[in-house]
Design a protein around this motif. Sequence first.
Motif, PDB file in Angstrom:
ATOM      1  N   GLU A 138       0.801  -1.214   0.000  1.00  0.00           N
ATOM      2  CA  GLU A 138       0.000   0.000   0.000  1.00  0.00           C
ATOM      3  C   GLU A 138       0.838   1.270   0.000  1.00  0.00           C
ATOM      4  O   GLU A 138       0.322   2.362  -0.240  1.00  0.00           O
ATOM      5  N   THR A 139       2.125   1.141   0.303  1.00  0.00           N
ATOM      6  CA  THR A 139       2.987   2.309   0.407  1.00  0.00           C
ATOM      7  C   THR A 139       4.417   1.930   0.049  1.00  0.00           C
ATOM      8  O   THR A 139       4.695   0.795  -0.345  1.00  0.00           O
ATOM      9  N   ILE A 140       5.336   2.880   0.190  1.00  0.00           N
ATOM     10  CA  ILE A 140       6.752   2.655  -0.102  1.00  0.00           C
ATOM     11  C   ILE A 140       7.548   2.805   1.195  1.00  0.00           C
ATOM     12  O   ILE A 140       7.274   3.697   2.005  1.00  0.00           O
ATOM     13  N   ASP A 141       8.524   1.936   1.384  1.00  0.00           N
ATOM     14  CA  ASP A 141       9.365   2.004   2.582  1.00  0.00           C
ATOM     15  C   ASP A 141      10.835   2.077   2.180  1.00  0.00           C
ATOM     16  O   ASP A 141      11.251   1.474   1.186  1.00  0.00           O
ATOM     17  N   HIS A 142      11.607   2.837   2.959  1.00  0.00           N
ATOM     18  CA  HIS A 142      13.058   2.890   2.768  1.00  0.00           C
ATOM     19  C   HIS A 142      13.676   1.801   3.642  1.00  0.00           C
ATOM     20  O   HIS A 142      13.489   1.800   4.866  1.00  0.00           O
ATOM     21  N   VAL A 143      14.388   0.864   3.019  1.00  0.00           N
ATOM     22  CA  VAL A 143      14.989  -0.248   3.759  1.00  0.00           C
ATOM     23  C   VAL A 143      15.879   0.294   4.867  1.00  0.00           C
ATOM     24  O   VAL A 143      15.761  -0.098   6.040  1.00  0.00           O
ATOM     25  N   VAL A 144      16.789   1.176   4.524  1.00  0.00           N
ATOM     26  CA  VAL A 144      17.537   1.933   5.530  1.00  0.00           C
ATOM     27  C   VAL A 144      16.819   3.272   5.667  1.00  0.00           C
ATOM     28  O   VAL A 144      16.770   4.061   4.714  1.00  0.00           O
ATOM     29  N   PRO A 145      16.216   3.554   6.806  1.00  0.00           N
ATOM     30  CA  PRO A 145      15.413   4.775   6.959  1.00  0.00           C
ATOM     31  C   PRO A 145      16.190   6.040   6.609  1.00  0.00           C
ATOM     32  O   PRO A 145      17.408   6.121   6.806  1.00  0.00           O
ATOM     33  N   ARG A 146      15.478   7.023   6.081  1.00  0.00           N
ATOM     34  CA  ARG A 146      16.114   8.295   5.725  1.00  0.00           C
ATOM     35  C   ARG A 146      16.746   8.945   6.964  1.00  0.00           C
ATOM     36  O   ARG A 146      17.790   9.595   6.864  1.00  0.00           O
ATOM     37  N   SER A 147      16.101   8.746   8.110  1.00  0.00           N
ATOM     38  CA  SER A 147      16.620   9.347   9.343  1.00  0.00           C
ATOM     39  C   SER A 147      17.939   8.722   9.782  1.00  0.00           C
ATOM     40  O   SER A 147      18.636   9.256  10.650  1.00  0.00           O
ATOM     41  N   ARG A 148      18.283   7.585   9.134  1.00  0.00           N
ATOM     42  CA  ARG A 148      19.525   6.905   9.500  1.00  0.00           C
ATOM     43  C   ARG A 148      20.481   6.812   8.308  1.00  0.00           C
ATOM     44  O   ARG A 148      21.318   5.924   8.229  1.00  0.00           O
ATOM     45  N   GLY A 149      20.313   7.772   7.402  1.00  0.00           N
ATOM     46  CA  GLY A 149      21.241   7.877   6.284  1.00  0.00           C
ATOM     47  C   GLY A 149      20.826   7.162   5.016  1.00  0.00           C
ATOM     48  O   GLY A 149      21.606   7.112   4.053  1.00  0.00           O
ATOM     49  N   GLY A 150      19.643   6.597   4.986  1.00  0.00           N
ATOM     50  CA  GLY A 150      19.177   5.889   3.794  1.00  0.00           C
ATOM     51  C   GLY A 150      18.881   6.846   2.641  1.00  0.00           C
ATOM     52  O   GLY A 150      18.492   7.998   2.849  1.00  0.00           O
ATOM     53  N   THR A 151      19.071   6.372   1.442  1.00  0.00           N
ATOM     54  CA  THR A 151      18.841   7.197   0.252  1.00  0.00           C
ATOM     55  C   THR A 151      17.516   6.848  -0.411  1.00  0.00           C
ATOM     56  O   THR A 151      16.987   5.734  -0.245  1.00  0.00           O
ATOM     57  N   HIS A 152      17.007   7.801  -1.167  1.00  0.00           N
ATOM     58  CA  HIS A 152      15.765   7.565  -1.921  1.00  0.00           C
ATOM     59  C   HIS A 152      16.146   7.072  -3.316  1.00  0.00           C
ATOM     60  O   HIS A 152      16.116   7.811  -4.297  1.00  0.00           O
ATOM     61  N   THR A 153      16.527   5.805  -3.385  1.00  0.00           N
ATOM     62  CA  THR A 153      16.971   5.188  -4.631  1.00  0.00           C
ATOM     63  C   THR A 153      16.263   3.856  -4.818  1.00  0.00           C
ATOM     64  O   THR A 153      15.663   3.309  -3.878  1.00  0.00           O
ATOM     65  N   TRP A 154      16.365   3.323  -6.043  1.00  0.00           N
ATOM     66  CA  TRP A 154      15.768   2.014  -6.334  1.00  0.00           C
ATOM     67  C   TRP A 154      16.319   0.938  -5.388  1.00  0.00           C
ATOM     68  O   TRP A 154      15.591   0.033  -4.980  1.00  0.00           O
ATOM     69  N   GLU A 155      17.589   1.022  -5.066  1.00  0.00           N
ATOM     70  CA  GLU A 155      18.234  -0.009  -4.261  1.00  0.00           C
ATOM     71  C   GLU A 155      17.873   0.062  -2.781  1.00  0.00           C
ATOM     72  O   GLU A 155      18.183  -0.864  -2.013  1.00  0.00           O
ATOM     73  N   ASN A 156      17.220   1.155  -2.357  1.00  0.00           N
ATOM     74  CA  ASN A 156      16.875   1.302  -0.943  1.00  0.00           C
ATOM     75  C   ASN A 156      15.375   1.476  -0.720  1.00  0.00           C
ATOM     76  O   ASN A 156      14.943   1.716   0.402  1.00  0.00           O
ATOM     77  N   CYS A 157      14.576   1.342  -1.779  1.00  0.00           N
ATOM     78  CA  CYS A 157      13.123   1.508  -1.661  1.00  0.00           C
ATOM     79  C   CYS A 157      12.412   0.217  -2.060  1.00  0.00           C
ATOM     80  O   CYS A 157      12.794  -0.434  -3.038  1.00  0.00           O
ATOM     81  N   VAL A 158      11.374  -0.119  -1.297  1.00  0.00           N
ATOM     82  CA  VAL A 158      10.580  -1.318  -1.582  1.00  0.00           C
ATOM     83  C   VAL A 158       9.103  -1.018  -1.358  1.00  0.00           C
ATOM     84  O   VAL A 158       8.750  -0.091  -0.618  1.00  0.00           O
ATOM     85  N   ALA A 159       8.262  -1.823  -1.993  1.00  0.00           N
ATOM     86  CA  ALA A 159       6.825  -1.749  -1.724  1.00  0.00           C
ATOM     87  C   ALA A 159       6.561  -2.371  -0.356  1.00  0.00           C
ATOM     88  O   ALA A 159       7.244  -3.317   0.058  1.00  0.00           O
ATOM     89  N   CYS A 160       5.576  -1.832   0.348  1.00  0.00           N
ATOM     90  CA  CYS A 160       5.368  -2.255   1.737  1.00  0.00           C
ATOM     91  C   CYS A 160       3.897  -2.136   2.101  1.00  0.00           C
ATOM     92  O   CYS A 160       3.198  -1.233   1.622  1.00  0.00           O
ATOM     93  N   CYS A 161       3.424  -3.028   2.954  1.00  0.00           N
ATOM     94  CA  CYS A 161       2.053  -2.904   3.459  1.00  0.00           C
ATOM     95  C   CYS A 161       2.048  -1.925   4.634  1.00  0.00           C
ATOM     96  O   CYS A 161       3.091  -1.629   5.234  1.00  0.00           O
ATOM     97  N   ALA A 162       0.881  -1.425   4.979  1.00  0.00           N
ATOM     98  CA  ALA A 162       0.781  -0.423   6.041  1.00  0.00           C
ATOM     99  C   ALA A 162       1.207  -0.998   7.396  1.00  0.00           C
ATOM    100  O   ALA A 162       1.840  -0.310   8.207  1.00  0.00           O
ATOM    101  N   ARG A 163       0.877  -2.257   7.638  1.00  0.00           N
ATOM    102  CA  ARG A 163       1.212  -2.874   8.929  1.00  0.00           C
ATOM    103  C   ARG A 163       2.721  -2.970   9.118  1.00  0.00           C
ATOM    104  O   ARG A 163       3.251  -2.589  10.171  1.00  0.00           O
ATOM    105  N   CYS A 164       3.429  -3.484   8.107  1.00  0.00           N
ATOM    106  CA  CYS A 164       4.882  -3.601   8.222  1.00  0.00           C
ATOM    107  C   CYS A 164       5.558  -2.232   8.263  1.00  0.00           C
ATOM    108  O   CYS A 164       6.544  -2.036   8.987  1.00  0.00           O
TER     109      CYS A 164
END
Length: 214
Positions: A138-164
Motif C-alpha cells: 500500500e505504500t513505499i518504505d526505505h529499507v535503511v530509513p532516511r533518518s539513518r542515512g538511507g537514500t531515496h533510490t531504487w536499491e533502498n526503496c521497496v513496496a510495503c504494506c501499512a502494517r509492516c
Amino acid sequence: MTPLVSGVGGPSLRTDPPDLDAAGALAAPVTALPPAPVAPAPFLGRRRVLLLNATYEPLTALPLRRAIVLLVCGKADVVHGDSSGLVLHSATGAVEVPSVIRLRVFVRVPYRARVPLTRAALMHRDRFRCAYCSGKAETIDHVVPRSRGGTHTWENCVACCARCNHKKADKLLAELGWPLRTMPTAPRGRHWRLLAGLVDADPQWLPYLGESAA
C-alpha cells in the motif's frame, strides 16, 4: 395512382390502409440496430492511448486527442480499439476510440538508461507485494530509513504494506530480524520508463509492456 373518394365537400384523396403481411396482420416495424456508444466529452481529457513504434516497441502514453490526430493524418494505425467500442463523432465522420496505436514509420528515440523512481514503477517492480511479508503493498518504505542515512533510490526503496511500514518505523532490518524477499534493484528496459508514469494501465497494453507489468 391513388384513387379519389367522394364525400361531403367534394372528392378527397383516399387514405391507404396500413401495411399488412400475408396473413392480414399488421406488419412488424423494422427494428434499427443500436448505435455505437459515444464517448462523453470529459472522457477525452482523461483517456490515454499507448503509442507503439513501427517495431511494436512501446514509446509513450498519449492523450486521446493526440492519438486521434495521428490516426486522421495517416501517421499511425489502430492496433487495439477501446474494449467497450466507444466511437468519436465529428461533422465529417466517426473514429473508433483506440487503446493501442502503432506508428507507420519507425522513429529513433534516445535511450536513457536510468529509470526514474516513481511510486507507480516501484509498485510494478515489486508486483504490488510487501517486501517483508508478501501481503498487498500500500505504500513505499526505505529499507535503511532516511533518518539513518538511507537514500531515496531504487536499491533502498521497496513496496510495503501499512502494517509492516508502521511496525518497522525507523528501525533497521537487522534490529528486527526481518529478511528481504528479494534484493531491490533498479529496473532496466525502455518499457519501464513508460511504467514509471502510469497509475492504471489498460489490460490491452500489458503484452507490450513486458511480463513485469502484468
